[in-house]
Design an enzyme around this catalytic site. Structure first.
Site, PDB file in Angstrom:
ATOM      1  N   HIS A 191      -3.224 -11.139   2.694  1.00  0.00           N
ATOM      2  CA  HIS A 191      -4.250 -11.257   1.774  1.00  0.00           C
ATOM      3  C   HIS A 191      -3.658 -11.045   0.470  1.00  0.00           C
ATOM      4  O   HIS A 191      -3.820 -11.944  -0.561  1.00  0.00           O
ATOM      5  CB  HIS A 191      -5.306 -10.290   2.128  1.00  0.00           C
ATOM      6  CG  HIS A 191      -5.092  -8.828   2.315  1.00  0.00           C
ATOM      7  ND1 HIS A 191      -4.046  -8.444   3.045  1.00  0.00           N
ATOM      8  CD2 HIS A 191      -5.544  -7.585   1.680  1.00  0.00           C
ATOM      9  CE1 HIS A 191      -3.818  -7.141   2.858  1.00  0.00           C
ATOM     10  NE2 HIS A 191      -4.787  -6.843   2.025  1.00  0.00           N
TER      11      HIS A 191
ATOM     12  N   ASP B  86      -2.978  -1.157   8.383  1.00  0.00           N
ATOM     13  CA  ASP B  86      -1.737  -1.703   8.972  1.00  0.00           C
ATOM     14  C   ASP B  86      -1.635  -1.721  10.638  1.00  0.00           C
ATOM     15  O   ASP B  86      -1.353  -2.599  11.362  1.00  0.00           O
ATOM     16  CB  ASP B  86      -0.428  -1.665   8.336  1.00  0.00           C
ATOM     17  CG  ASP B  86      -0.472  -2.508   6.900  1.00  0.00           C
ATOM     18  OD1 ASP B  86      -1.279  -3.364   6.693  1.00  0.00           O
ATOM     19  OD2 ASP B  86       0.253  -2.309   6.189  1.00  0.00           O
TER      20      ASP B  86
ATOM     21  N   PHE C 232       0.806   0.581   5.080  1.00  0.00           N
ATOM     22  CA  PHE C 232      -0.261   1.709   4.911  1.00  0.00           C
ATOM     23  C   PHE C 232      -1.654   1.202   5.446  1.00  0.00           C
ATOM     24  O   PHE C 232      -1.735   0.214   5.913  1.00  0.00           O
ATOM     25  CB  PHE C 232      -0.254   2.053   3.331  1.00  0.00           C
ATOM     26  CG  PHE C 232      -0.706   0.891   2.793  1.00  0.00           C
ATOM     27  CD1 PHE C 232      -0.034  -0.109   2.248  1.00  0.00           C
ATOM     28  CD2 PHE C 232      -2.159   0.914   2.153  1.00  0.00           C
ATOM     29  CE1 PHE C 232      -0.490  -1.279   1.471  1.00  0.00           C
ATOM     30  CE2 PHE C 232      -2.542  -0.228   1.316  1.00  0.00           C
ATOM     31  CZ  PHE C 232      -1.851  -1.450   1.096  1.00  0.00           C
TER      32      PHE C 232
ATOM     33  N   ASP D  24      -8.172  -5.172  -5.650  1.00  0.00           N
ATOM     34  CA  ASP D  24      -9.296  -4.533  -4.609  1.00  0.00           C
ATOM     35  C   ASP D  24      -9.305  -5.234  -3.486  1.00  0.00           C
ATOM     36  O   ASP D  24      -9.244  -6.439  -3.310  1.00  0.00           O
ATOM     37  CB  ASP D  24     -10.603  -4.521  -5.457  1.00  0.00           C
ATOM     38  CG  ASP D  24     -11.489  -3.445  -4.741  1.00  0.00           C
ATOM     39  OD1 ASP D  24     -11.311  -2.356  -4.784  1.00  0.00           O
ATOM     40  OD2 ASP D  24     -12.628  -3.864  -3.997  1.00  0.00           O
TER      41      ASP D  24
HETATM   42  P1  IMP Z   1      -8.629  -0.289  -2.974  1.00  0.00           P
HETATM   43  O1  IMP Z   1      -7.109   0.494  -3.361  1.00  0.00           O
HETATM   44  O2  IMP Z   1      -9.682   0.392  -3.573  1.00  0.00           O
HETATM   45  O3  IMP Z   1      -8.396  -1.708  -3.101  1.00  0.00           O
HETATM   46  O4  IMP Z   1      -8.681   0.273  -1.181  1.00  0.00           O
HETATM   47  C1  IMP Z   1      -8.218  -0.876  -0.484  1.00  0.00           C
HETATM   48  C2  IMP Z   1      -8.144  -0.227   0.904  1.00  0.00           C
HETATM   49  O5  IMP Z   1      -8.107  -1.094   1.839  1.00  0.00           O
HETATM   50  C3  IMP Z   1      -6.960   0.776   1.065  1.00  0.00           C
HETATM   51  O6  IMP Z   1      -6.846   2.161   0.986  1.00  0.00           O
HETATM   52  C4  IMP Z   1      -6.744   0.636   2.616  1.00  0.00           C
HETATM   53  O7  IMP Z   1      -7.426   1.413   3.407  1.00  0.00           O
HETATM   54  C5  IMP Z   1      -7.076  -0.883   2.844  1.00  0.00           C
HETATM   55  N1  IMP Z   1      -6.301  -1.981   2.770  1.00  0.00           N
HETATM   56  C6  IMP Z   1      -6.018  -2.869   1.687  1.00  0.00           C
HETATM   57  N2  IMP Z   1      -4.923  -3.390   1.773  1.00  0.00           N
HETATM   58  C7  IMP Z   1      -4.230  -3.081   2.968  1.00  0.00           C
HETATM   59  C8  IMP Z   1      -3.365  -3.563   3.404  1.00  0.00           C
HETATM   60  O8  IMP Z   1      -2.635  -4.557   3.048  1.00  0.00           O
HETATM   61  N3  IMP Z   1      -2.984  -2.808   4.829  1.00  0.00           N
HETATM   62  C9  IMP Z   1      -3.831  -1.887   5.086  1.00  0.00           C
HETATM   63  N4  IMP Z   1      -4.690  -1.256   4.605  1.00  0.00           N
HETATM   64  C10 IMP Z   1      -5.155  -2.223   3.466  1.00  0.00           C
END
Ligand code: IMP
Length: 195
Positions: free
Chosen positions: A178, A153, A150, A69
């Protein structure tokens, strides 16, 4: 050892395999494991949502499941979008529209410090749980730059490299990101756990 990734994000799957394949661990998609789990991310912390996702997929597949997450926390927005990063501005927006919305909401802000956070959780069918957290500090650019990656970024600028995440190769991003840091910490815990 096979871990099921609790996510539909193909880019996360690639990033995880890049880092964990060195351990002899294969991360597969939910589809490959024959499950399709819809998890409501009702937590208010990355830790809570990461656990919710990994636990649900482990229970559905009967296999160890790993979840990430993650999100972007911007200082001048009091940590927003944070755990709501994927839903910032509503469900229907594209990544590009979300980046634009973020820049709009930061218009005129000179203080642009931000960080990406990732919490990795792995749930095993015997009830064991491993967790690791990684953070990457940076700033929010004034305009999107770069084509790779994505999400946010293109607007996440790394001052030391003078480039956004979207201007880095996958290897360069994994080395400082991260998720890269959380996965490295997770890798150590998993090595210890597996003995
Ligand atoms: P999750 O899939 O619920 O953890 O949502 C994470 C969201 O945070 C993603 O949809 C992105 O919008 C953003 N995010 C997390 N990690 C990255 C990354 O490495 N690059 C860019 N956006 C990120």
């Amino acid at each position: 050892m096979k871990l099921v990734l609790a996510s539909q994000n193909k880019k996360k799957l690639v990033e995880m395999n890049d880092i964990l394949s060195h351990l002899g661990v294969e991360v597969c998609s939910e589809a490959e494991a024959g499950v399709d789990v819809e998890v409501e991310e009702t937590g208010t912390t990355f830790e809570e949502n990461s656990l919710l996702k990994a636990k649900a997929v482990m229970e559905a597949s009967g296999l160890p499941a790993i979840a990430d997450d993650s999100g972007l926390c911007v200082d001048c927005l009091n940590g927003a979008p944070g755990v709501y990063s994927a839903r910032y501005g509503g469900e229907g927006l594209s990544d590009e529209q979300r980046c634009r919305l973020l820049l709009e909401n930061m218009r005129g802000q000179m203080t642009r410090a931000a960080k990406f956070v990732s919490v990795i959780t792995c749930c095993f069918p015997n009830g064991d749980v491993l967790t690791a957290r990684g953070e990457c500090p940076g700033t929010i650019a004034y305009a999107p730059m770069g084509e790779s990656g994505f999400g946010y970024d293109p607007v996440f600028f790394v001052p030391e490299l003078k480039r956004t995440f979207a201007q880095l190769s996958a290897g360069e991003k994994n080395a400082i990101s991260h998720r890269g840091k959380a996965l490295e910490a997770f890798k150590e815990k998993l090595e210890e756990y597996l003995g």
